[in-house]
Every structure is written in structure tokens, then in C-alpha cells.
Design a protein around this motif. Structure first.
Motif, short mmCIF file in Angstrom:
data_model
loop_
_atom_site.label_atom_id
_atom_site.label_comp_id
_atom_site.label_asym_id
_atom_site.label_seq_id
_atom_site.Cartn_x
_atom_site.Cartn_y
_atom_site.Cartn_z
N TYR A 31 0.85 -1.20 0.00
CA TYR A 31 0.00 0.00 0.00
C TYR A 31 0.88 1.24 0.00
CZ TYR A 31 0.65 0.39 5.13
OH TYR A 31 1.16 0.51 6.40
N TYR A 66 -2.23 -1.19 -3.47
CA TYR A 66 -3.40 -0.51 -2.92
C TYR A 66 -3.04 0.96 -2.70
CZ TYR A 66 -4.62 -5.36 -1.69
OH TYR A 66 -4.87 -6.71 -1.72
N THR A 68 -3.62 4.51 -0.95
CA THR A 68 -4.22 5.11 0.23
C THR A 68 -4.89 6.42 -0.18
OG1 THR A 68 -2.10 6.17 0.76
CG2 THR A 68 -2.60 4.09 1.85
#
Length: 828
Positions: A31, A66, A68
């Protein structure tokens, strides 16, 4: 026996090297944040080009990326945030981690099918909150760090189809994520906007407000780092699908070391042979960065051992003690050998980082080794007292090993568009070539005619060689059909190259037109989706008369507020120990009704599963309710209760407000972090009706599962109520600047840290009135608040504005200068 499924291992990255470190050492996913709208605004961000590179690196190794997108979004930012997400999707991200409920709904409208994970800042800590997330349609929720294993099991049973993610390593917020307003109130650097100033990492003094007695001092709300390696098997068995490592601002060496360690631990879980890691196995995790470690709250509260107390930053690995000084060498006994150039710290026996010494180790001689203890002589730059603790805060060998682990990870293969070519031609005529890619085709002809070959004739191999030289273009040659070209013909290589160059330029232009068209269509979808939010709203109600709401925690304060002109009493029996008798509160409810006013019960924002039953006797009063707990709001509203959404619900935009009304909220208090203008933007579609503003009082700056008072006396949490109910009923934390923050120990023995000064917003009443807002809340949550005097002053100010006059200055005269204007004019 069936094996426990192994959760996904999710690693952080704030740079491309950190992405490489993560995937090289066993992360299933990474992430990271891009340059906008993420909860690390002062570093640890990738540019869009770097984000694309990160996706290429991860995808080449079978890992996911991913994004944020985990801050609250203001109304005027919504379109930009959605456009920016689209750019990130174009770059290859697999999912987004999102805090803002309104943004979640907008993403679903604009990018249907895109994977969304709910951020830990949504404060999901029980089954009811998880059900709201499941109803939103997200794929996964990151649970609150405060959840125990028992909590997780109950949540898993309630929402079997919702993915669960939990933190297992890295820095801990002392406050429930999403419920920290302290940083924003002090410095305008909001934790909910990605700018946390780390107020929890300061040193504080805990005092009894009545006597002035100092009860404790140090880094009293600075949590140790999480290291949940001993709980991994139980966490997996509880149904958690993803284990998260915190640390987007950490160096790649940290990412490499920690990811490698947890991958090895998880392999034991997979084999069904998990045993708690040994000191030697955990040593690299401690060495690479450590404020001291806690297993978190998976096994329950840790009390005094949960916080660092003596230092707020990286301490490293404690190794042993100084036994002597010999000339320019310090003699130490340590449990792991020290090497030259290692970073060393030396602390006095009583601890404390301010008095410590530190330097890089000079030449090292091992004098002896026995029973796991090394006696070493280390070249020292200064004298160190005997008996001091030896701490290694940097290990050269570990850093070199970490760097070597990802040195071979490349740039990742670029995504290319397949290019097909068909060729036709005969002697004396031009070569005709049709280049096709992504649904587009260009037809080109050579400027020179095909001629009989003198040496090498034009064939498929030569055409593929020349047309395949696509360099830095986005294309890669796929099929080449030369069946339509007569044999034995020749065309200069320069002419073939010109055809290729012209074709790629034209195709790139057409793809650019496609991209521009898609961006235009995307902007239109975004505009339509935002407009649809407004179109779907019910017609705004006409604004009513001015209503003054007084929130109190003592029955006598409720009576005083009622007599002074409050239209509604909000009563919070959960704020401090002990609970008032329910019978007395029931009598208060009756008195409020007899006065022709309204009563509302304030519920806690945090209600862990084991605490749910404590609410029942209060809910049985049957009164309207106020709650910042989304799960309780939805559950109780569905049961027909009148539930107003508190500021802890973090309503920052129209889409979030709409979602809360859809969940059943009867009214909303927008976030205390909005300015007057931003409040007007949020409430405009309803012309202010149904909204209430936090006008005066101390917001709950932090909600802590930790109790500073029980830690001060080294008592077992929840078994020390004599401290807060009898011995020290009013305690304050004082920061280095001298500001005092009242500490309320609530019904579940958690601390609510109140702001140092009350908000005073009477000067903004005309603007709020102009926006259509008619409900104004005054909050009294500190012993000694002069409730009657303040309510009367605000009654006078509000009534003046209702008459069209300027607000009275009476509130400011009553309060004096020890106030804050909050965020009414200070944007976060």
C-alpha cells in the motif's frame, strides 16, 4: 485437520525502493500513497509516474498495489479527488483504501466494480460497525487497532462475507484512528486530513487538578510499536484475511526486514507448526526500528507497559551494560555481538533519552564469550559511565543484508499495446502497410516503389526486424502478415523505418484522442454523479426557530442549563465514572418534558462487543439519542429510534451527510474540523435544516483505550476505579507549552482527552444563521464549568441573531480570553 488459511501480507511503501523491498521479501500486496488525498502529506508519497512504476514492479512479481485515499474530503475537493483516483486507476492500482463514506459512494458511482477497502480511520471496532461497511458494499475493512481477538471473532461471525484486515506491526496511534482531533485543534494539522503533528509523542505531566499534585510525567501517551508476532496463528484462525505492516514513512531497509520476518512467521502458520519466535528470530525486527514493542490489544489491555514513557522515538535493541572504561575503549557485556560502525546508544540505569549518549562503534575486540554473553572492547569517542545500558540503534550488517535483498528487483515490464501489421505490394508499386492497435488502424504507402531484389529480398523476418524496433513507444509488435507481398522484391531499410515511425506517431495521436475523450467522459460522469447526490435529496425543510442544545454529564448541570434557557438537554452518563443512578436520570427526563423541552441521551463513540450490554438500561429510557458510532446509529435507527449523528461520525461533505441520513440519522453535527464556509457547503442542499453546530465547549480530542491514571499507579486497567472515582476525580495532562488537557475516564475505563481550551464560536453565529442552521450545541464536560452563566450568555447571543441583530458579546465576557475559535476560521 484442515490448515488455517494464510492471510495476505500487506507491506507499506513510501518510495519505489520500498516497493522493491516489499515484493522481494514476500509481500502479497503493497500500500502506498500518491501526491494527493492520503494520510501522509509530508512525505512517503509517490508521483503518478512512480505509482505506475510501482504497479509494474509489483504485478511482475504477482503482488498487488493498494492506493491510500484515506482522508476526509471537503465538498469542493470531491471532483478533484475522483479525477485523481481515475488517474491512479489508469496507472494500474488494484484497490483503494478509503476513509470518507461519501467518497466511497462516489467511487462506486463513477468507477463501478473498482475494489474499495475501508480505512482503519472508519473506527470499525464491533459487529454493528462492520455491518454498515458491508452494507456500503466495500470488499474489506481495516479493523481498529484496539480490537482483541475475541472482538475479531465476533465481528467475523457477524459479517462472514466481508474481508477483514488488521495491523500486526509498526507504530501505534494512542487514539482510536479517525477519532483524533487533538493535532488539528492545536496546530491545524489534522490527523483526518493527513497532517498529524504527533501530539501523542510529546512529554506530558499528569496532575490532580484539585490539589495540583504531580501524579506522573514522561511520554505518557506515546504508544510503543506494535509487534504481534506471538498472536499470528490466533489472528489467522479468527478469520482475518490480511495482515498489515505500518510504516509508509519508513526506509526501504525497514520494509525489507519486517516483511521478511513476517513472511517467515506466516510460513509456520501455513505448515500448522507455529511457535512463538525466539529472541534471535525477532532481533532483526527490534533492531531495524523500535520504540519498544507491545503485542497490542489482541490479548487485552497492557496498561503501563503499552507506552514508551521514557522516549518517543526509535530506541533500537537493548543489548547489555557497560562494565568498564579502559582508555579510549568502553568495555561492555552484551547478548549479541557489536560490530564496527554499528550505531550505539548508552542510557542511564533509570532510563531517559535526554541524558543518553551515542556514537558509532569504533574498532571492536571480542574479549570473551560465555553463556550467550559477549564481552567486547569498543573504540569510543567519549567516556561512558559504568552501569549504563547499551542500546544498538543501527546495525550495519542488517542494513546491508536488507539492501541486498531487493537490489536485483528491476523496473518492471512496461505495459505495451499490441501492434499488428499487414503488408501488400508488387513490383513497381508501393508497399502498402496497415498498422492496427487498440481498435485503431492507419494505412501507409511507401514513397519508393518495390523493386526486384539484387541481394536480400524483402521477407517476413526483415519486416518483423524493422517494424519491431518500437523503442520507447507504447507498442509491441504482435502479428505480421506479409502474404500479400510478392516474392523477390526490395525496399530500402530507411523506407521501412519511415513507415514504422509514421504509423506509431499516428496511432499514438489516435490513442491520445481516445484518452482525452475518456477523460472528458470521466469528468462528465463525475459531474453527473455529484449532481445526482443533490438531485436525490428530499426537498429542504424551512429553517425553524433557534434551538440551543446543552450537553452535560451531571444531573445538576442539566437542571441549570434547562433553567438558563436550553431548548434541549443532551445527557452523557458514560463520560465519567461512576454512572449516575438510572432512576435519577429518568426523573430528569420527566422534568425536561414537563418544561416543554427535549431530552437526548449521548451514547459512546466506542462500544466494544463486551460493553454492548452496558447500554441496555440506558436505551430502555426510550429517549432520543446522540451517537458518533455509525454502527449503533444504523442499528438503533432501524429499530425506530431517533438518533442524531455526532461530530465523531466525521461528516465532511454532502455525500457523507446523505449516507448518514440514509442510515436513519434524524440530524447531523458536522465535523468540528470544518470552517464556517465549509459547514455552509455541506449543509447547503438542506438549507441547514437537520444540522447542528458544535458552538461551544471542549471537543474530545482523543479517545484512548489506554488509561493514563491507572498506568501512573501501575494498576490493572478496569480494576482501579477507586483512582478516578475517589482519589483523583479530575486529572489533567500538561504539555511542554503549559496547556492543560482534561482527562475524562469513561464508563469502560478508557480515556477521553478533552481539548485544552473551550471553543467559542458566537462571533460566527450570523454566518451560520445565514446558512440556515438553527441548532447550536454547547458542551460542558469538565468539572467547574459554569453552566447556567454560559447557557444564559449564549441564549442572549442566539436570540439576538434570530432577531437580525449582531450577536451579544456576553459569551466572550463570561469566558474571557482562555478560549479557542476552533476551526470556524482555520481550515485543516
Amino acid at each position: 485437520m484442515a490448515k488455517t488459511p494464510v492471510p495476505e501480507l500487506l507491506a507499506p511503501a513510501g518510495s519505489l525502493d520500498a516497493v522493491r523491498a516489499a515484493v522481494a521479501n514476500g509481500a502479497n500486496a503493497v500500500y502506498c500513497g500518491a501526491s494527493k488525498f492520503n494520510a501522509r502529506d509530508d512525505g512517503a508519497q509517490l508521483t503518478l509516474d512512480e505509482l505506475e512504476q510501482a504497479c509494474l514492479i509489483a504485478h511482475e512479481r504477482g503482488a498487488r498495489i493498494y492506493l491510500t485515499l484515506n482522508i476526509l474530503i471537503k465538498p469542493r475537493e470531491m471532483a478533484e479527488a475522483l479525477e485523481y483516483l481515475g488517474e491512479c486507476i489508469d496507472r494500474g492500482i488494484d484497490a483503494a483504501i478509503v476513509q470518507d463514506i461519501g467518497l466511497i459512494r462516489m467511487i462506486q458511482a463513477v468507477y463501478p466494480g473498482f475494489e474499495i477497502h475501508g480505512s482503519t480511520q472508519l473506527t470499525v471496532h464491533d459487529a454493528s460497525g462492520a455491518k454498515v461497511m458491508q452494507g456500503l458494499g466495500i470488499e474489506r475493512i481495516v479493523l481498529a487497532r484496539e480490537n482483541s481477538l475475541a472482538d475479531i471473532r465476533e465481528i467475523r461471525a457477524a459479517v462472514p462475507g466481508l474481508g477483514l484486515e488488521t495491523f500486526v506491526h509498526g507504530a501505534l496511534c494512542i487514539s482510536y484512528s479517525g477519532q483524533c482531533y487533538m493535532s488539528g485543534m492545536i496546530s491545524e494539522r489534522s490527523a483526518n486530513r493527513g497532517s498529524c503533528a504527533q501530539s501523542c509523542r510529546k512529554d506530558y505531566v499528569l496532575r490532580d487538578a484539585a490539589s495540583g499534585t504531580e501524579l506522573d510525567r514522561g511520554y505518557l501517551i506515546s504508544a510503543k510499536d506494535l509487534g504481534a508476532w506471538e498472536h499470528l496463528s490466533e489472528i489467522a484462525a479468527a478469520g482475518v484475511g490480511c495482515l498489515k505492516i505500518e510504516g509508509r514513512k519508513k526506509k526501504p531497509e525497514f520494509v525489507a526486514t519486517v516483511t521478511k520476518g513476517y513472511r517467515e512467521f506466516l510460513q509456520r502458520v501455513e505448515r500448522g507448526s507455529f511457535v512463538e519466535p525466539t529472541f534471535e528470530e525477532v532481533q532483526p525486527l527490534v533492531q531495524i526500528f523500535s520504540r519498544g514493542f507491545t503485542g497490542g490489544m489482541y490479548g487485552g489491555r497492557e496498561g503501563r507497559e503499552y507506552i514508551t514513557r521514557t522516549q518517543p522515538d526509535n530506541r533500537g535493541l537493548e543489548l547489555g551494560t557497560v562494565v568498564a572504561m579502559d582508555g579510549d575503549e568502553v568495555i561492555v557485556d552484551v547478548r549479541a555481538p557489536i560490530a564496527e560502525r554499528d550505531g550505539l546508544g548508552f542510557e542511564p540505569p533509570a532510563g531517559g533519552h535526554l541524558e543518553s549518549l551515542g556514537f558509532s562503534a569504533g574498532p571492536v575486540r571480542t574479549l570473551s564469550q560465555r553463556d550467550g554473553v559477549w564481552r567486547q572492547a569498543i573504540g569510543a569517542r567519549r567516556s561512558v559511565p559504568v552501569g549504563w545500558t547499551v542500546v544498538r540503534n543501527a546495525q550495519v550488517a542488517l542494513l546491508e543484508t536488507a539492501r541486498a535483498s531487493y537490489a536485483g528487483v528491476g523496473q518492471g515490464k512496461r505495459r505495451r499495446v499490441g501492434l499488428d501489421v499487414r503488408c501488400f505490394g508488387s513490383a513497381g508499386g508501393p508497399l502498402k502497410a496497415i498498422f492496427s492497435a487498440a481498435g485503431h488502424a492507419v494505412e501507409l504507402r511507401s514513397e519508393l516503389p518495390l523493386a526486384p531484389a539484387q541481394k536480400r529480398a524483402l521477407d517476413v523476418a526483415q519486416l518483423r526486424e524493422q517494424f519491431g524496433r518500437l523503442g520507447e513507444s507504447p507498442f509491441v509488435l504482435n502479428q505480421l502478415d506479409a502474404a500479400g507481398v510478392a516474392s523477390g522484391l526490395f525496399l530500402p531499410v530507411s523506407e521501412l523505418n519511415r513507415l514504422r515511425q509514421d504509423a506509431t506517431e499516428q496511432l499514438m495521436q489516435q490513442l491520445g484522442w481516445d484518452h482525452d475523450a475518456e477523460l472528458g467522459a470521466r469528468r462528465e460522469r463525475i459531474a453527473q454523479s455529484i449532481a445526482q447526490v443533490h438531485d436525490d435529496l428530499p426537498l429542504a425543510r424551512m429553517a425553524g426557530h433557534a434551538e440551543l442544545v446543552a450537553e452535560v454529564w451531571r444531573i445538576e448541570d442539566a437542571d441549570a442549563a434547562l433553567a438558563a434557557g436550553a431548548d434541549e438537554i443532551v445527557f452523557d452518563p458514560f463520560l465519567r465514572h461512576p454512572f449516575p443512578p438510572v432512576s435519577q436520570v429518568a426523573a430528569l427526563v420527566a422534568r425536561v418534558a414537563e418544561a416543554g423541552k427535549r431530552f437526548r441521551l449521548r451514547l459512546p463513540t466506542i462500544v466494544r462487543p463486551e460493553e454492548r450490554k452496558k447500554l441496555d438500561k440506558w436505551l430502555a429510557l426510550g429517549t432520543p439519542l446522540l451517537s458518533g458510532h455509525l454502527g449503533l446509529l444504523a442499528e438503533l435507527a432501524a429499530a425506530g429510534r431517533d438518533v442524531h449523528a455526532d461530530y465523531a461520525a466525521n461528516v465532511f461533505n454532502v455525500a457523507t451527510a446523505r449516507e448518514l441520513f440514509a442510515l436513519g440519522a434524524s440530524g447531523i453535527t458536522p465535523s468540528v474540523e470544518l470552517t464556517v464556509e465549509e459547514i455552509a457547503d455541506v449543509t447547503a442542499p438542506w438549507q441547514g435544516a437537520g444540522f447542528e453546530v458544535f458552538l461551544h465547549g471542549r471537543p474530545e480530542g482523543m479517545t484512548l483505550e489506554h488509561c493514563v491514571l491507572s498506568a501512573a499507579f501501575d494498576r490493572t486497567p478496569t480494576h482501579c476505579r477507586d483512582l478516578c472515582t475517589k482519589r483523583h476525580t479530575d486529572t489533567r495532562l500538561t504539555d511542554p507549552a503549559g496547556y492543560e488537557f482534561p482527562v475524562a475516564t469513561d464508563y469502560a475505563c478508557r480515556n477521553r482527552l478533552l481539548h485544552s481550551r473551550p471553543v467559542e464560536g458566537s462571533e460566527y453565529l450570523p454566518s451560520l444563521w445565514q446558512s440556515g442552521i438553527r441548532r447550536y450545541r454547547l458542551v460542558f464536560n469538565v468539572p467547574g464549568d459554569r453552566v447556567a452563566e454560559r447557557v444564559a450568555a449564549y441564549r442572549e447571543a442566539v436570540d439576538a441573531v434570530a432577531r437580525g441583530a449582531a450577536p451579544s458579546r456576553r459569551p466572550r465576557e463570561v469566558l474571557g480570553d482562555a478560549i479557542t475559535r476552533g476551526h470556524f476560521a482555520r481550515a485543516v
